[in-house]
Design a protein around this motif. Structure first.
Motif, PDB file in Angstrom:
ATOM      1  N   MET A 154       0.864  -1.189   0.000  1.00 53.01           N
ATOM      2  CA  MET A 154       0.000   0.000   0.000  1.00 53.01           C
ATOM      3  C   MET A 154       0.899   1.238   0.000  1.00 53.01           C
ATOM      4  O   MET A 154       0.694   2.190   0.748  1.00 53.01           O
ATOM      5  N   ALA A 155       1.919   1.205  -0.842  1.00 50.53           N
ATOM      6  CA  ALA A 155       3.002   2.191  -0.783  1.00 50.53           C
ATOM      7  C   ALA A 155       2.513   3.618  -0.938  1.00 50.53           C
ATOM      8  O   ALA A 155       2.916   4.514  -0.181  1.00 50.53           O
ATOM      9  N   VAL A 156       1.635   3.860  -1.891  1.00 48.78           N
ATOM     10  CA  VAL A 156       1.185   5.230  -2.149  1.00 48.78           C
ATOM     11  C   VAL A 156       0.265   5.705  -1.035  1.00 48.78           C
ATOM     12  O   VAL A 156       0.379   6.852  -0.560  1.00 48.78           O
ATOM     13  N   TYR A 157      -0.635   4.847  -0.591  1.00 47.17           N
ATOM     14  CA  TYR A 157      -1.558   5.234   0.481  1.00 47.17           C
ATOM     15  C   TYR A 157      -0.797   5.630   1.745  1.00 47.17           C
ATOM     16  O   TYR A 157      -1.058   6.682   2.343  1.00 47.17           O
ATOM     17  N   PHE A 158       0.131   4.805   2.188  1.00 39.96           N
ATOM     18  CA  PHE A 158       0.903   5.112   3.391  1.00 39.96           C
ATOM     19  C   PHE A 158       1.647   6.431   3.218  1.00 39.96           C
ATOM     20  O   PHE A 158       1.725   7.234   4.149  1.00 39.96           O
ATOM     21  N   ALA A 159       2.203   6.648   2.039  1.00 41.19           N
ATOM     22  CA  ALA A 159       2.939   7.894   1.786  1.00 41.19           C
ATOM     23  C   ALA A 159       2.019   9.109   1.860  1.00 41.19           C
ATOM     24  O   ALA A 159       2.414  10.171   2.352  1.00 41.19           O
ATOM     25  N   THR A 160       0.774   8.970   1.382  1.00 34.90           N
ATOM     26  CA  THR A 160      -0.159  10.105   1.458  1.00 34.90           C
ATOM     27  C   THR A 160      -0.463  10.452   2.911  1.00 34.90           C
ATOM     28  O   THR A 160      -0.581  11.630   3.268  1.00 34.90           O
ATOM     29  N   LYS A 161      -0.583   9.448   3.753  1.00 32.05           N
ATOM     30  CA  LYS A 161      -0.913   9.711   5.147  1.00 32.05           C
ATOM     31  C   LYS A 161       0.292  10.281   5.904  1.00 32.05           C
ATOM     32  O   LYS A 161       0.121  11.072   6.847  1.00 32.05           O
ATOM     33  N   ALA A 162       1.494   9.906   5.493  1.00 29.49           N
ATOM     34  CA  ALA A 162       2.688  10.525   6.070  1.00 29.49           C
ATOM     35  C   ALA A 162       2.707  12.016   5.747  1.00 29.49           C
ATOM     36  O   ALA A 162       3.074  12.855   6.585  1.00 29.49           O
ATOM     37  N   TYR A 163       2.295  12.365   4.534  1.00 28.12           N
ATOM     38  CA  TYR A 163       2.193  13.776   4.160  1.00 28.12           C
ATOM     39  C   TYR A 163       1.188  14.499   5.041  1.00 28.12           C
ATOM     40  O   TYR A 163       1.461  15.599   5.545  1.00 28.12           O
ATOM     41  N   VAL A 164       0.023  13.905   5.226  1.00 26.28           N
ATOM     42  CA  VAL A 164      -1.034  14.561   6.018  1.00 26.28           C
ATOM     43  C   VAL A 164      -0.544  14.831   7.434  1.00 26.28           C
ATOM     44  O   VAL A 164      -0.766  15.925   7.983  1.00 26.28           O
ATOM     45  N   LEU A 165       0.126  13.874   8.042  1.00 24.24           N
ATOM     46  CA  LEU A 165       0.624  14.059   9.406  1.00 24.24           C
ATOM     47  C   LEU A 165       1.689  15.162   9.447  1.00 24.24           C
ATOM     48  O   LEU A 165       1.627  16.066  10.289  1.00 24.24           O
ATOM     49  N   SER A 166       2.660  15.082   8.553  1.00 23.88           N
ATOM     50  CA  SER A 166       3.737  16.078   8.525  1.00 23.88           C
ATOM     51  C   SER A 166       3.197  17.483   8.263  1.00 23.88           C
ATOM     52  O   SER A 166       3.554  18.453   8.945  1.00 23.88           O
ATOM     53  N   PHE A 167       2.313  17.592   7.291  1.00 24.91           N
ATOM     54  CA  PHE A 167       1.693  18.875   6.937  1.00 24.91           C
ATOM     55  C   PHE A 167       0.929  19.457   8.121  1.00 24.91           C
ATOM     56  O   PHE A 167       1.050  20.646   8.450  1.00 24.91           O
ATOM     57  N   SER A 168       0.161  18.611   8.793  1.00 23.98           N
ATOM     58  CA  SER A 168      -0.662  19.068   9.914  1.00 23.98           C
ATOM     59  C   SER A 168       0.195  19.579  11.063  1.00 23.98           C
ATOM     60  O   SER A 168      -0.077  20.639  11.653  1.00 23.98           O
ATOM     61  N   GLU A 169       1.238  18.836  11.406  1.00 22.61           N
ATOM     62  CA  GLU A 169       2.114  19.249  12.497  1.00 22.61           C
ATOM     63  C   GLU A 169       2.823  20.565  12.172  1.00 22.61           C
ATOM     64  O   GLU A 169       2.987  21.433  13.039  1.00 22.61           O
ATOM     65  N   ALA A 170       3.224  20.712  10.927  1.00 25.24           N
ATOM     66  CA  ALA A 170       3.958  21.911  10.526  1.00 25.24           C
ATOM     67  C   ALA A 170       3.078  23.161  10.604  1.00 25.24           C
ATOM     68  O   ALA A 170       3.476  24.183  11.172  1.00 25.24           O
ATOM     69  N   ILE A 171       1.875  23.092  10.041  1.00 24.27           N
ATOM     70  CA  ILE A 171       1.037  24.291  10.045  1.00 24.27           C
ATOM     71  C   ILE A 171       0.455  24.550  11.435  1.00 24.27           C
ATOM     72  O   ILE A 171       0.175  25.702  11.794  1.00 24.27           O
ATOM     73  N   ALA A 172       0.297  23.490  12.244  1.00 22.08           N
ATOM     74  CA  ALA A 172      -0.126  23.692  13.635  1.00 22.08           C
ATOM     75  C   ALA A 172       0.892  24.571  14.354  1.00 22.08           C
ATOM     76  O   ALA A 172       0.530  25.474  15.121  1.00 22.08           O
ATOM     77  N   ASN A 173       2.167  24.320  14.108  1.00 19.03           N
ATOM     78  CA  ASN A 173       3.225  25.126  14.708  1.00 19.03           C
ATOM     79  C   ASN A 173       3.186  26.562  14.188  1.00 19.03           C
ATOM     80  O   ASN A 173       3.299  27.521  14.958  1.00 19.03           O
ATOM     81  N   GLU A 174       2.994  26.716  12.887  1.00 18.81           N
ATOM     82  CA  GLU A 174       2.946  28.055  12.296  1.00 18.81           C
ATOM     83  C   GLU A 174       1.803  28.896  12.858  1.00 18.81           C
ATOM     84  O   GLU A 174       1.901  30.122  12.942  1.00 18.81           O
ATOM     85  N   LEU A 175       0.715  28.219  13.229  1.00 16.97           N
ATOM     86  CA  LEU A 175      -0.501  28.924  13.631  1.00 16.97           C
ATOM     87  C   LEU A 175      -0.615  29.153  15.134  1.00 16.97           C
ATOM     88  O   LEU A 175      -1.634  29.667  15.598  1.00 16.97           O
ATOM     89  N   GLU A 176       0.407  28.784  15.880  1.00 17.48           N
ATOM     90  CA  GLU A 176       0.358  28.995  17.326  1.00 17.48           C
ATOM     91  C   GLU A 176       0.142  30.473  17.640  1.00 17.48           C
ATOM     92  O   GLU A 176       0.791  31.343  17.066  1.00 17.48           O
ATOM     93  N   GLY A 177      -0.799  30.752  18.530  1.00 18.49           N
ATOM     94  CA  GLY A 177      -1.076  32.116  18.938  1.00 18.49           C
ATOM     95  C   GLY A 177      -2.043  32.873  18.043  1.00 18.49           C
ATOM     96  O   GLY A 177      -2.352  34.030  18.305  1.00 18.49           O
ATOM     97  N   THR A 178      -2.564  32.205  17.006  1.00 18.05           N
ATOM     98  CA  THR A 178      -3.478  32.881  16.076  1.00 18.05           C
ATOM     99  C   THR A 178      -4.942  32.642  16.403  1.00 18.05           C
ATOM    100  O   THR A 178      -5.825  33.254  15.800  1.00 18.05           O
ATOM    101  N   GLY A 179      -5.224  31.700  17.310  1.00 19.69           N
ATOM    102  CA  GLY A 179      -6.606  31.320  17.577  1.00 19.69           C
ATOM    103  C   GLY A 179      -7.072  30.171  16.704  1.00 19.69           C
ATOM    104  O   GLY A 179      -8.225  29.752  16.778  1.00 19.69           O
ATOM    105  N   ILE A 180      -6.159  29.630  15.880  1.00 18.31           N
ATOM    106  CA  ILE A 180      -6.494  28.518  14.982  1.00 18.31           C
ATOM    107  C   ILE A 180      -5.674  27.305  15.387  1.00 18.31           C
ATOM    108  O   ILE A 180      -4.462  27.411  15.622  1.00 18.31           O
ATOM    109  N   THR A 181      -6.319  26.153  15.477  1.00 21.24           N
ATOM    110  CA  THR A 181      -5.620  24.919  15.822  1.00 21.24           C
ATOM    111  C   THR A 181      -5.769  23.899  14.703  1.00 21.24           C
ATOM    112  O   THR A 181      -6.744  23.912  13.949  1.00 21.24           O
TER     113      THR A 181
END
Length: 266
Positions: A154-181
Motif C-alpha cells: 500500500m506504498a502510495v496510500y501510506f505515503a499520502t498519510k505521512a504527508y497529512v501528518l507532517s503537513f498538519s504538524e507543521a502548520i499547527a506550529n505556524e498557527l500557534e497564537g493565532t486562535g487557529i488549531t
C-alpha cells in the motif's frame, strides 16, 4: 438562514459514511451547521433531510468528487456567494489501493494523490485564510497510523498519510497564537468500507480482531480537536504501534508491515 448563521459551521469531506458520517453526527448534535461534501449524493440528501429536523441546524451539501482538481475551488466559491463562513474544516475524505506498486493502476493512484493530498491541501489553503482573518478556526485532518511507517503493498496510500501528518504538524506550529488549531487524527484499522474499497479484504490486517468502530474514532477525534491537540492516535494498541516504530530499524518495520498486509493463506 439568519438564525442558523449565528451558529458555528463545520465543513466535512467524505461525510456520507464511516468516520466522516460519525463526525457529521457529532458536530450536528453539538449544534454546528454543516457543509457536507461527498460523491454519494443520495446519502447526502438523506442527511440534509434528517439532521436539520433532529438537531435544528442548517445543512448545505456538495455532491463533489475531490479527485477532480477544480472541486475545492468550486466549493469555496459557492460558500462565499452564500456568505457561509466555515469555522471548522474536517478533511476526512480519502481512500487507498492495494497491491504491488509495479502492478497497481496508475490512474487510481493519481486520483488517490489528488484526494488524499492535493484536495486536502487546497481546501486548507482556501479556508485557512478566512480563519486567520476572523482570528478563530479549527482544522481536523484525518491521517492514519499508516503515517508513521512505510507500507509495502500500500506504498502510495501510506505515503499520502505521512504527508497529512507532517503537513498538519507543521502548520499547527505556524498557527500557534493565532486562535487557529490543527489536529491530525491517526486511527488504526477501523471497521469501515475502506478494506473492501481498497480490494484488501483478504489481507491479514483486515482480519484483525477488535477493530475500532467509527463512532469511537470520531468521538476521540472530536474531543481531541476541541482540546486543541495536534496529534491523536485512538486506542492503546495503535499508540504503542505508532511509538514503537521510532525505536525499531526501518528495514524491520517495513518487513513487518509487509507481512501484515499479505494475503492470508488458507
Amino acid at each position: 438562514m439568519n438564525k442558523s448563521q449565528r451558529q458555528k459551521t463545520a465543513l466535512i469531506t467524505g461525510a456520507s459514511s464511516g468516520i466522516g458520517y460519525q463526525l457529521a453526527y457529532i458536530f450536528a448534535r453539538n449544534r454546528y451547521n454543516l457543509v457536507l461534501v461527498d460523491k454519494k449524493e443520495e446519502k447526502l440528501n438523506e442527511m440534509a433531510d434528517e439532521f436539520p429536523q433532529k438537531f435544528d441546524i442548517f445543512v448545505k451539501i456538495f455532491a463533489k468528487d475531490l479527485s477532480i482538481p477544480t472541486s475545492p475551488e468550486e466549493i469555496f466559491r459557492d460558500l462565499q456567494k452564500a456568505s457561509i463562513k466555515v469555522d471548522v474544516l474536517v478533511n476526512n475524505a480519502g481512500f487507498g489501493t492495494y497491491g504491488v506498486f509495479a502492478e497497481t493502476d496508475l490512474t487510481t493512484e493519481l486520483n488517490m494523490l489528488q484526494v488524499n493530498i492535493v484536495s486536502l491541501t487546497h481546501l486548507t489553503k482556501l479556508f485557512l485564510k478566512d480563519m486567520v482573518e476572523q482570528g478563530y478556526g479549527k482544522i481536523l485532518n484525518v491521517a492514519s497510523v499508516a503515517a508513521f511507517q512505510p507500507g509495502p503493498l500500500m506504498a502510495v496510500y501510506f505515503a499520502t498519510k505521512a504527508y497529512v501528518l507532517s503537513f498538519s504538524e507543521a502548520i499547527a506550529n505556524e498557527l500557534e497564537g493565532t486562535g487557529i488549531t490543527v489536529t491530525a487524527l491517526c486511527p488504526g484499522p477501523t471497521a469501515t468500507e475502506f478494506q473492501q474499497a481498497a480490494a484488501m479484504k483478504d489481507s491479514k490486517i483486515s482480519s484483525v480482531s477488535r477493530m475500532m468502530d467509527t463512532e469511537t474514532v470520531a468521538k476521540i477525534g472530536y474531543r481531541s480537536l476541541m482540546a486543541n491537540k495536534t496529534v491523536v492516535v485512538p486506542g492503546l494498541r495503535n499508540k504503542i504501534l505508532a511509538e514503537s516504530v521510532r525505536f525499531t530499524p526501518r528495514s524491520l518495520v517495513t518487513k513487518v508491515v509487509k507481512s501484515m498486509h499479505e494475503i492470508k493463506k488458507n
